[in-house]
Design a protein around this motif. Structure first.
Motif, short mmCIF file in Angstrom:
data_model
loop_
_atom_site.label_atom_id
_atom_site.label_comp_id
_atom_site.label_asym_id
_atom_site.label_seq_id
_atom_site.Cartn_x
_atom_site.Cartn_y
_atom_site.Cartn_z
N ASN A 3 0.82 -1.21 0.00
CA ASN A 3 0.00 0.00 0.00
C ASN A 3 0.85 1.26 0.00
O ASN A 3 0.50 2.24 -0.63
N VAL A 4 1.96 1.24 0.73
CA VAL A 4 2.85 2.40 0.76
C VAL A 4 3.41 2.65 -0.63
O VAL A 4 3.47 3.78 -1.10
N SER A 5 3.78 1.59 -1.33
CA SER A 5 4.29 1.73 -2.68
C SER A 5 3.24 2.30 -3.62
O SER A 5 3.53 3.16 -4.44
N LYS A 6 2.00 1.84 -3.49
CA LYS A 6 0.92 2.35 -4.33
C LYS A 6 0.67 3.82 -4.05
O LYS A 6 0.43 4.61 -4.96
N GLU A 7 0.71 4.20 -2.76
CA GLU A 7 0.52 5.61 -2.40
C GLU A 7 1.61 6.47 -3.02
O GLU A 7 1.35 7.54 -3.54
N LYS A 8 2.86 6.00 -2.95
CA LYS A 8 3.98 6.75 -3.52
C LYS A 8 3.81 6.84 -5.04
O LYS A 8 4.04 7.90 -5.63
N ASP A 9 3.42 5.74 -5.66
CA ASP A 9 3.21 5.75 -7.11
C ASP A 9 2.14 6.78 -7.49
O ASP A 9 2.29 7.48 -8.48
N SER A 13 2.41 10.39 -9.87
CA SER A 13 1.72 10.23 -11.15
C SER A 13 1.19 11.60 -11.57
O SER A 13 1.12 12.52 -10.74
N PRO A 14 0.79 11.75 -12.83
CA PRO A 14 0.20 13.03 -13.24
C PRO A 14 -1.00 13.42 -12.36
O PRO A 14 -1.11 14.58 -11.95
N VAL A 15 -1.85 12.46 -12.04
CA VAL A 15 -3.02 12.75 -11.21
C VAL A 15 -2.59 13.15 -9.80
O VAL A 15 -3.12 14.10 -9.22
N GLY A 16 -1.61 12.43 -9.26
CA GLY A 16 -1.12 12.75 -7.91
C GLY A 16 -0.51 14.14 -7.83
O GLY A 16 -0.76 14.88 -6.88
N LEU A 17 0.28 14.49 -8.84
CA LEU A 17 0.87 15.83 -8.86
C LEU A 17 -0.22 16.90 -8.98
O LEU A 17 -0.14 17.95 -8.33
N LEU A 18 -1.23 16.62 -9.79
CA LEU A 18 -2.34 17.56 -9.94
C LEU A 18 -3.10 17.74 -8.63
O LEU A 18 -3.41 18.86 -8.23
N ILE A 19 -3.38 16.64 -7.95
CA ILE A 19 -4.09 16.70 -6.66
C ILE A 19 -3.28 17.50 -5.64
O ILE A 19 -3.81 18.36 -4.95
N THR A 20 -1.98 17.21 -5.57
CA THR A 20 -1.13 17.92 -4.62
C THR A 20 -1.05 19.41 -4.97
O THR A 20 -1.10 20.27 -4.09
N GLY A 21 -0.96 19.71 -6.26
CA GLY A 21 -0.96 21.11 -6.70
C GLY A 21 -2.24 21.83 -6.30
O GLY A 21 -2.21 22.97 -5.86
N LYS A 22 -3.38 21.12 -6.46
CA LYS A 22 -4.66 21.72 -6.06
C LYS A 22 -4.69 21.95 -4.55
O LYS A 22 -5.28 22.93 -4.08
N ASP A 23 -4.06 21.06 -3.77
CA ASP A 23 -3.99 21.25 -2.32
C ASP A 23 -3.20 22.51 -1.97
O ASP A 23 -3.60 23.28 -1.09
N LEU A 61 3.74 22.12 -9.79
CA LEU A 61 3.20 20.76 -9.82
C LEU A 61 2.24 20.56 -10.99
O LEU A 61 2.21 19.49 -11.60
N LEU A 62 1.47 21.58 -11.32
CA LEU A 62 0.57 21.49 -12.47
C LEU A 62 1.37 21.27 -13.75
O LEU A 62 1.06 20.37 -14.54
N PHE A 63 2.40 22.08 -13.96
CA PHE A 63 3.22 21.93 -15.16
C PHE A 63 3.92 20.58 -15.20
O PHE A 63 4.01 19.94 -16.25
N LYS A 64 4.42 20.13 -14.05
CA LYS A 64 5.08 18.83 -14.02
C LYS A 64 4.09 17.70 -14.28
O LYS A 64 4.44 16.71 -14.92
N ALA A 65 2.86 17.83 -13.82
CA ALA A 65 1.83 16.82 -14.11
C ALA A 65 1.58 16.74 -15.60
O ALA A 65 1.48 15.64 -16.17
N ILE A 66 1.49 17.88 -16.25
CA ILE A 66 1.26 17.91 -17.70
C ILE A 66 2.44 17.27 -18.44
O ILE A 66 2.25 16.43 -19.34
#
Length: 92
Positions: A3-9, A13-23, A61-66
């Motif tokens: 689970n830790v590995s999946k969370e890190k993945d 990921s593009p979606v993860g970077l986008l979510i963190t950027g939105k945060d 983070l948005l640009f890196k996600a793209i």
């Protein structure tokens, strides 16, 4: 451990970077709502610097996600070539 590995993945990921950027963006909005600018002298306060940091990091983070979604390897995005330089990210 899986689970830790999946969370890190997900985080890298593009979606993860986008979510963190939105945060980060939302954190900036919360500070702005609670402490709105009322005077130009606020431009020199630590709170203003924090807001700039948060929104700048959100854009990064948005640009890196793209770029990650477009196939730029994560290792490249983490390298000094890109770093935290938004201009380099935008021009890529």
């Amino acid at each position: 451990m899986k689970n830790v590995s999946k969370e890190k993945d997900l985080r890298v990921s593009p979606v993860g970077l986008l979510i963190t950027g939105k945060d980060f963006k939302r954190a900036c909005e919360i500070i702005s709502e609670k402490y709105p600018d009322r005077h130009p002298s606020l431009l020199n306060t630590e709170l203003y610097k924090v807001r700039l940091y948060l929104i700048g990091h959100a854009f990064e983070l948005l640009f890196k996600a793209i770029l990650l979604q477009c196939g730029i390897p994560l290792a490249d995005l983490k390298s000094k070539r890109f770093g935290h330089d938004i201009i380099v990210l935008v021009n890529k």
